[in-house]
Scaffold this motif. Sequence first.
Motif, PDB file in Angstrom:
ATOM      1  N   PHE A  41       0.830  -1.205   0.000  1.00 22.60           N
ATOM      2  CA  PHE A  41       0.000   0.000   0.000  1.00 22.60           C
ATOM      3  C   PHE A  41       0.861   1.249   0.000  1.00 22.60           C
ATOM      4  CE2 PHE A  41       0.618  -0.756   4.564  1.00 22.60           C
ATOM      5  CZ  PHE A  41       0.809   0.530   5.084  1.00 22.60           C
ATOM      6  N   ILE A  42       0.298   2.300  -0.579  1.00 27.40           N
ATOM      7  CA  ILE A  42       0.948   3.599  -0.608  1.00 27.40           C
ATOM      8  C   ILE A  42       0.225   4.531   0.359  1.00 27.40           C
ATOM      9  CG2 ILE A  42      -0.446   4.368  -2.582  1.00 27.40           C
ATOM     10  CD1 ILE A  42       1.915   6.116  -3.459  1.00 27.40           C
ATOM     11  N   GLY A  43       0.995   5.367   1.044  1.00 25.22           N
ATOM     12  CA  GLY A  43       0.427   6.351   1.950  1.00 25.22           C
ATOM     13  C   GLY A  43       1.433   7.460   2.194  1.00 25.22           C
ATOM     14  N   ARG A  44       0.923   8.640   2.531  1.00 28.08           N
ATOM     15  CA  ARG A  44       1.824   9.773   2.753  1.00 28.08           C
ATOM     16  C   ARG A  44       2.505   9.729   4.112  1.00 28.08           C
ATOM     17  NH1 ARG A  44      -1.503  15.108   1.684  1.00 28.08           N
ATOM     18  NH2 ARG A  44      -2.950  13.963   3.006  1.00 28.08           N
ATOM     19  N   SER A  45       1.761   9.322   5.136  1.00 28.61           N
ATOM     20  CA  SER A  45       2.286   9.350   6.503  1.00 28.61           C
ATOM     21  C   SER A  45       2.955   8.031   6.867  1.00 28.61           C
ATOM     22  CB  SER A  45       1.144   9.624   7.493  1.00 28.61           C
ATOM     23  OG  SER A  45       0.505  10.844   7.185  1.00 28.61           O
ATOM     24  N   ASP A  46       3.907   8.107   7.779  1.00 27.67           N
ATOM     25  CA  ASP A  46       4.607   6.905   8.214  1.00 27.67           C
ATOM     26  C   ASP A  46       3.614   5.901   8.802  1.00 27.67           C
ATOM     27  OD1 ASP A  46       7.069   5.370   8.910  1.00 27.67           O
ATOM     28  OD2 ASP A  46       6.295   5.713  10.933  1.00 27.67           O
ATOM     29  N   LEU A  75       3.744   7.263  -7.779  1.00 27.00           N
ATOM     30  CA  LEU A  75       2.685   6.254  -7.808  1.00 27.00           C
ATOM     31  C   LEU A  75       3.091   5.085  -8.701  1.00 27.00           C
ATOM     32  CD1 LEU A  75      -0.268   5.413  -7.108  1.00 27.00           C
ATOM     33  CD2 LEU A  75      -0.992   6.740  -9.103  1.00 27.00           C
ATOM     34  N   ARG A  76       3.569   5.389  -9.892  1.00 24.86           N
ATOM     35  CA  ARG A  76       4.003   4.331 -10.811  1.00 24.86           C
ATOM     36  C   ARG A  76       5.162   3.530 -10.220  1.00 24.86           C
ATOM     37  NH1 ARG A  76       3.854   8.422 -16.016  1.00 24.86           N
ATOM     38  NH2 ARG A  76       1.759   7.864 -16.786  1.00 24.86           N
ATOM     39  N   TYR A 123      -6.748   7.833  -9.679  1.00 24.77           N
ATOM     40  CA  TYR A 123      -7.445   6.586  -9.967  1.00 24.77           C
ATOM     41  C   TYR A 123      -7.117   6.093 -11.387  1.00 24.77           C
ATOM     42  CZ  TYR A 123     -10.320   7.005  -5.736  1.00 24.77           C
ATOM     43  OH  TYR A 123     -10.755   7.075  -4.434  1.00 24.77           O
ATOM     44  N   LEU A 124      -7.091   7.034 -12.314  1.00 27.58           N
ATOM     45  CA  LEU A 124      -6.775   6.665 -13.699  1.00 27.58           C
ATOM     46  C   LEU A 124      -5.341   6.159 -13.810  1.00 27.58           C
ATOM     47  CD1 LEU A 124      -5.355   7.710 -16.560  1.00 27.58           C
ATOM     48  CD2 LEU A 124      -7.537   6.518 -16.672  1.00 27.58           C
ATOM     49  N   PHE A 125      -4.404   6.876 -13.194  1.00 25.98           N
ATOM     50  CA  PHE A 125      -3.001   6.511 -13.376  1.00 25.98           C
ATOM     51  C   PHE A 125      -2.599   5.286 -12.556  1.00 25.98           C
ATOM     52  CE2 PHE A 125      -3.029  10.807 -15.115  1.00 25.98           C
ATOM     53  CZ  PHE A 125      -2.442  10.540 -16.342  1.00 25.98           C
ATOM     54  N   ALA A 126      -3.313   4.996 -11.478  1.00 30.03           N
ATOM     55  CA  ALA A 126      -3.082   3.740 -10.771  1.00 30.03           C
ATOM     56  C   ALA A 126      -3.519   2.574 -11.648  1.00 30.03           C
ATOM     57  CB  ALA A 126      -3.837   3.728  -9.447  1.00 30.03           C
ATOM     58  N   ALA A 127      -4.685   2.705 -12.277  1.00 34.15           N
ATOM     59  CA  ALA A 127      -5.162   1.659 -13.185  1.00 34.15           C
ATOM     60  C   ALA A 127      -4.207   1.487 -14.358  1.00 34.15           C
ATOM     61  CB  ALA A 127      -6.566   1.999 -13.680  1.00 34.15           C
ATOM     62  N   GLN A 128      -3.731   2.601 -14.882  1.00 32.04           N
ATOM     63  CA  GLN A 128      -2.780   2.542 -16.004  1.00 32.04           C
ATOM     64  C   GLN A 128      -1.506   1.808 -15.610  1.00 32.04           C
ATOM     65  OE1 GLN A 128      -0.309   6.027 -17.368  1.00 32.04           O
ATOM     66  NE2 GLN A 128      -1.902   6.140 -18.949  1.00 32.04           N
ATOM     67  N   ALA A 129      -1.073   2.023 -14.360  1.00 29.51           N
ATOM     68  CA  ALA A 129       0.181   1.417 -13.908  1.00 29.51           C
ATOM     69  C   ALA A 129       0.072  -0.093 -13.735  1.00 29.51           C
ATOM     70  CB  ALA A 129       0.627   2.062 -12.589  1.00 29.51           C
TER      71      ALA A 129
END
Length: 256
Positions: A41-46, A75-76, A123-129
């Motif tokens: 998972f990706i997240g900004r905070s530790d 993200l990619r 959302y679009l670029f996560a799907a693209q990745a």
Amino acid sequence: MTATATFHDLKDASVYITGGGSGIGADLTDGFLGQGAKVAFIGRSDASDFVDAMAEKHGRAPLFLQGDITDTDRLRATVAEAAEAHGPVQVLVSNAANDKRHNWLELTPEEWDSLLAVNLKAYLFAAQAVAPGMISAGAGSIINFSSISYMMGNAGYPAYTAANGGITAMTRSLARELGPDGIRVNALAPGWVLTEKQLEKWATPEGLAAHLDRQCLKTHLEPRDIVDAVLFMASATSRMMTGQCLVVDGGVVTTG
């Protein structure tokens, strides 16, 4: 999180979740780990403490990849890191969002762009990745979080409702784009889920009572209600379901 069903095909599946270290996202991470999936998972905070807690609970740790989903390059990169660690992503859950309240008359172009970057663009670029890996495998499940807020015509956050309407429309288009490759794309529109954030910021006794009055089922939604729906959509149990927006709201809005 109470397990209500086991989806055997999710064991060892490579799952990527945006915002998977807090709020409903953390419950999603917990839920997938409970099915035996390999979660990144990706997240900004530790999220180190959360990762440790999940490792203690499930005997395996999720892969935390720190970053901002509005930074498309990062993200990619995190999707590639997840694939390197767990194999090509088989399930993408785009969950991260920002439902910040705002006055549309005072909204600046910069604020609009910032809110749409979180709530739609990513959302679009996560799907693209994740798409190339899914196309190579001939299968995959992409689940985009929308909201019933736009269906209700809620006031107070028009950039958020606009993005959620866009998510549902984009989901239908991507289902057409990716269907020939065996990839399913669906949206999930939750109702008012009583997370800590909601209880802290917006859930007044009057507001909760009014919303419950709108529901057919007179019980407030909990994170597990959303997690169970996502697990179903991720699993081959829903193998012929695509291009749909599944509403889980206790019966506030109607679709069809």
